[in-house]
Design an enzyme around this catalytic site. Sequence first.
Site, mmCIF file in Angstrom:
data_model
loop_
_atom_site.group_PDB
_atom_site.id
_atom_site.type_symbol
_atom_site.label_atom_id
_atom_site.label_comp_id
_atom_site.label_asym_id
_atom_site.label_seq_id
_atom_site.Cartn_x
_atom_site.Cartn_y
_atom_site.Cartn_z
ATOM 1 N N LYS A 75 -9.996 6.489 4.868
ATOM 2 C CA LYS A 75 -11.322 6.132 5.370
ATOM 3 C C LYS A 75 -12.422 6.605 4.418
ATOM 4 O O LYS A 75 -13.305 5.831 4.071
ATOM 5 C CB LYS A 75 -11.527 6.756 6.759
ATOM 6 C CG LYS A 75 -12.911 6.547 7.342
ATOM 7 C CD LYS A 75 -13.086 5.119 7.833
ATOM 8 C CE LYS A 75 -14.531 4.756 8.080
ATOM 9 N NZ LYS A 75 -15.273 4.458 6.843
ATOM 10 N N HIS A 95 -9.224 4.378 -0.783
ATOM 11 C CA HIS A 95 -7.908 3.731 -0.776
ATOM 12 C C HIS A 95 -7.679 2.898 -2.030
ATOM 13 O O HIS A 95 -7.695 1.679 -1.987
ATOM 14 C CB HIS A 95 -7.774 2.879 0.491
ATOM 15 C CG HIS A 95 -6.424 2.264 0.676
ATOM 16 N ND1 HIS A 95 -5.272 2.759 0.107
ATOM 17 C CD2 HIS A 95 -6.032 1.179 1.407
ATOM 18 C CE1 HIS A 95 -4.250 2.004 0.460
ATOM 19 N NE2 HIS A 95 -4.677 1.034 1.244
ATOM 20 N N CYS A 150 0.823 -1.219 0.000
ATOM 21 C CA CYS A 150 0.000 0.000 0.000
ATOM 22 C C CYS A 150 0.852 1.262 0.000
ATOM 23 O O CYS A 150 0.320 2.370 -0.101
ATOM 24 C CB CYS A 150 -0.939 0.003 1.202
ATOM 25 S SG CYS A 150 -2.118 -1.357 1.158
#
Lengths: 492, 400
Positions: free
Chosen positions: B340, B344, B88
């Site tokens: 959030k 993402h 990520c």
Amino acid sequence: MIGITGYGGYVPRLRLSREAVGQTNAWYAPHLMGRKGTRAMASWDEDSITMAVAAARDCMGAGDDRSHVRTLMLASNTLPFAERLNAAVVAGALSLPDDIHAMDMGGAHRVGLSALAQALSNVQAGQGDALVLASDMRQTRPASSQEMDYGDGAAALLLGSENVLAECMGSAVVSVDFIDHFRATGQDIDYHWEERWVKDEGIAKLMPQAIAAALAQAQLQASEVNHFIFPCVFPKMDAQLARSCDIAPEAVVSNMNDTVGDTGAAHAVLMLAHTLERAQPGQTILVSQFGSGAQAMLFRVTSAISAFRPARGVSQWLAQGVVERQYTKFLSYRGQLQVERGMRGEQDKKTALSTAWRHHKATLGLVGGQCRVTGSVHFPPSRLSYDQGKPLQDTQQPYKLADRPAKVLSWSAEYLSWHPSPPHHYGQIDFEGGGRILMDFTDLEVGQVQTGTPMEMVFRIKDTDDRRGFTRYFWKATPVRSGITPKEGDAA
Amino acid sequence: MSQGINNKVVILGMGCSKFGERWDASPEDLMLEAYSEAMSDAGIAPEQLDAAWFSTHMDDVGTGRGGTPMGIALRLPNSGVTRVENFCAGGSEAVRAAVYAVAAGACDIALALGVEKLKDTGYAGLPMATVGTYIPQWYPNAVAPANFAQLASAYSHKHGIAMTELKRALAHVSIKSHANGAKNPKAHLQKPITEEQCLKAPVVAEPLGLFDCCGVSDGAAAVIVTTPEIARSLGKKDLIAFKALQVAVSNGWEMQSNQWDGSYVHTTRIAAQRAYQEAGLTAPHNQISLTEVHDCFSITELVTMEDLGLSDEGAAVKDVLDGKYDADGAIPCQIDGGLKCFGHPIGASGIRMLYEIYLQLQGRAGARQLANPKVGLTHNLGGQPSQNVCAISIVGLLDA
């Protein structure tokens, strides 16, 4: 003196309620209503291999270095692999020496006793100690009486010539093609003939022959038998057989039909392991089983019996049962109910066999690497240590973690991925004396573990590859419930 | 200590696509959205790009491996495109490569672009990753929510904070991000939520509920970097410079030794200290105006506040509940909604964080604009608490 030097058993934690099964199937099979008690039910991640490993560990405990075992016999009619030595998987899980004589045995319903007899011959012939494992997890058809009668379980006996706690006095067998039930290669479920014929023409005629021969060999009268073991799902057949053989009615050993059910090839050995827990020095045990003929063996308990105890023993496994009333869970675990898996259940579980062999000591035996300089413990073992700032090369020595006490560092239970028994519980496990593994948990409900909860290792199915028919195994953590907690320094 | 990157490279332009469940858009479309905005912002032509770095993670459902997916999608003039992948944190990794190339003098102008197309799997959550042939033979079939949820059990145990209290703070983390996301037209999730909604949501991974988890989104983000001199020569003012770019990667210590207690992220602490030193920040909690951290899960954001040194150890629950990281707090966190709510898209996230700091420092953040921010920090974490890649970037006004 040749005989039994150790014993152990294993009964899975879940006990399927016969009432729950009967109620669910009442619309179709009302005659199965009213059945009492439970039957032992293997979890989704158990099979005849994993249960055999559990029984062997119950027998040998954490302190046994196991190098004295020269023969391993795995008796079962439900071994997961037709070709691939199932006993070699067990040997790997137990970290037995590579040069052990390991074999699978099957065929007869009484193969547990066949293995016991053969292994005793090996010991007699000076071939060293032998470990006999008997394990069965039989598939049954929904709404059949066998579904209620059978149970899953395993038992273990260690045989040798030192510290014998039950000496073999006699052994007899009748091998004939009497077919009370059969299962063709490739089939899952047994086909049975009529119960009345099996009892009258089979058990009542063949069993006494073997029993009489064993008694004669031991030079004992039937009345001298203190414990008579005869597993049978037919009600009161054990008492009827005892009567016809002049064995005292009080000698008849409970066959655990109300709690465990009949564990097939394992059951005579399981009942023997249970009986040995309470047997007194000087007592005689007649253990017998029916199937493709008949087999009977006589043991005399020695004073060494009091010096041995299994890690838990059958009694504690019995006491630890949790009643399961979800019949669909049983069917799903057995692959007889295809529950929706969702797309996450489509993940390929192919096992790279070359990788598996490269790491087989670590994965099958849960063997890590301990740095001989710093003592740091690594799993998986590696050529370089994790010591910060000073990694050491090629200093790690094999270090078995499977029997060491452990506790939870952190955990979660998730509902996102596909899992045969959600939620999928896993977390970081810290071993006393060093070592940490992020690993699956099994046999627990949410809320039963927290940071710091003592855990122990169990050998289980990691994944099944449905496309190729392969099962891979690894170790999981489960809460320590009772029994002997391994102590630091005990492990091999 | 090396000379570091402080003030050697500036941002020439940035772009970011709308994040979300972009059923309408292919990865190529998403790339083009981010790229077009960035190129327009920079005011340059494709021929002026000396090299490009391309971040994407889930190649099986996204774009495929290699540099060609970006070269073709953007019809680049046979530019040198290199694909980078670091879980990520891949977006930050692409930025690092582009910045280093400019700092080295090998490139005058370089592009970093990240994209992820996650919503073509057919199911919720992140796609299932492949992990080689050995790991599946012993390692749990782990999923991100349960990997990060373990921070909560260990944190609660270590600090003696009741799970109910911790969950209240975690709810506050998410409520704050939803409130911020509601002011961001590019955000995936733009609806405010209540504490009750948070605490009563279905459990995804004990103890985390649905609102403790970030959005799984499609999206792309891009940054064009150059030297301060070239930027000025192109007429740019109020230059935003890289003050620090640090990456710390686990070596197995947390995962295998018994020394890490599971309640924090070791690499974040290391990367933060390195970054503060590189940027010359001596009192970061007073010097950092805002942060964009890797709030993949509420608990990750909470422990990150401590790992960055913005909260004292064990004090993040109180600080969060006191509003220290709210939009009107001392150090606003996720002013754009964060992972959030902004969303993402894995390979793009590190660059999306930078995008928000860039807008804020230039006073271009619209309804969510903060007053006079000077220095911003991005924290981009790939992997899981016990083994991961942590990228921390600090950017600020060049002349501040």
